[in-house]
Design a protein around this motif. Structure first.
Motif, PDB file in Angstrom:
ATOM      1  N   MET A  61       0.837  -1.200   0.000  1.00 22.80           N
ATOM      2  CA  MET A  61       0.000   0.000   0.000  1.00 22.80           C
ATOM      3  C   MET A  61       0.874   1.253   0.000  1.00 22.80           C
ATOM      4  O   MET A  61       0.543   2.249  -0.643  1.00 22.80           O
ATOM      5  CB  MET A  61      -0.958  -0.018   1.188  1.00 22.80           C
ATOM      6  N   CYS A  62       1.998   1.188   0.701  1.00 15.65           N
ATOM      7  CA  CYS A  62       2.940   2.313   0.663  1.00 15.65           C
ATOM      8  C   CYS A  62       3.558   2.465  -0.724  1.00 15.65           C
ATOM      9  O   CYS A  62       3.972   3.553  -1.105  1.00 15.65           O
ATOM     10  CB  CYS A  62       4.046   2.126   1.705  1.00 15.65           C
ATOM     11  N   CYS A  63       3.610   1.369  -1.472  1.00 15.82           N
ATOM     12  CA  CYS A  63       4.142   1.404  -2.833  1.00 15.82           C
ATOM     13  C   CYS A  63       3.091   1.852  -3.846  1.00 15.82           C
ATOM     14  O   CYS A  63       3.377   1.940  -5.026  1.00 15.82           O
ATOM     15  CB  CYS A  63       4.673   0.028  -3.232  1.00 15.82           C
ATOM     16  N   GLY A  64       1.860   2.113  -3.384  1.00 13.39           N
ATOM     17  CA  GLY A  64       0.846   2.646  -4.279  1.00 13.39           C
ATOM     18  C   GLY A  64      -0.341   1.744  -4.545  1.00 13.39           C
ATOM     19  O   GLY A  64      -1.267   2.136  -5.241  1.00 13.39           O
ATOM     20  N   ALA A  65      -0.321   0.539  -4.016  1.00 14.30           N
ATOM     21  CA  ALA A  65      -1.432  -0.390  -4.257  1.00 14.30           C
ATOM     22  C   ALA A  65      -2.618  -0.031  -3.374  1.00 14.30           C
ATOM     23  O   ALA A  65      -2.441   0.441  -2.253  1.00 14.30           O
ATOM     24  CB  ALA A  65      -0.993  -1.825  -3.959  1.00 14.30           C
TER      25      ALA A  65
END
Length: 170
Positions: free
Chosen positions: A21-25
């Motif tokens: 989620m931190c990577c954008g997911a």
């Protein structure tokens, strides 16, 4: 080996989802990619090769990140549904749930404004990885990982800091 993998799963699953989620997911995509990574790990357990993985936390994140990055439409592993397994109910919110949700969404929106490489390095940093370890996992030079982290921090500070009130001139 089975017990150690299940302990590893219990400890790392939510961390891997948070990392993605931190990577954008979004949450659903992060959960799907994390599940794919853990299924791949389970395949290694059943094949007897799980013991050969030195950095399991890094390995599982790298596999999950690859699953997340895979272009849409490519074949994904369809997991069988286990019937009769009681899963714990994790739906109860803790104290201050609404405020924490708003804060989490604000941070995720800020992370979305970073470049992909900055998000990946920042996510690994939040999981406790050094810049050198992040560089190795992402296939970057050490200095590049440090520069990406520094740039990400600077940008997040600018995005997330409260706006200073403009001085009035009468």
């Amino acid at each position: 080996m089975r017990r150690s993998f299940l302990d590893f799963f219990q400890l790392e699953y939510h961390r891997v989802v948070r990392f993605l989620m931190c990577c954008g997911a979004d949450q659903q995509t992060a959960e799907d990619a994390a599940q794919e990574a853990f299924v791949e790990g389970w395949r290694m357990v059943t094949a007897g090769t799980w013991g050969s993985v030195d950095n399991r936390q890094g390995w599982i994140r790298r596999i999950a990140l690859s699953a997340y990055r895979r272009p849409r439409g490519q074949k994904r592993c369809q997991l069988p549904i286990s019937h009769g397994v009681d899963l714990p109910d994790r739906s109860e919110p803790g104290p201050g749930h609404e405020e924490l949700t708003v804060q989490a969404r604000t941070v995720l929106a800020a992370l979305a404004q970073l470049s992909d490489d900055q998000r990946h390095v920042m996510a690994l940093h939040l999981d406790g990885y050094s810049s050198a370890e992040s560089a190795q996992l992402l296939g970057l030079q050490d200095q590049k990982a440090r520069d990406l982290l520094k740039g990400a921090r600077r940008k997040l500070r600018r995005i997330l800091s409260p706006a200073e009130p403009a001085e009035r001139k009468d």
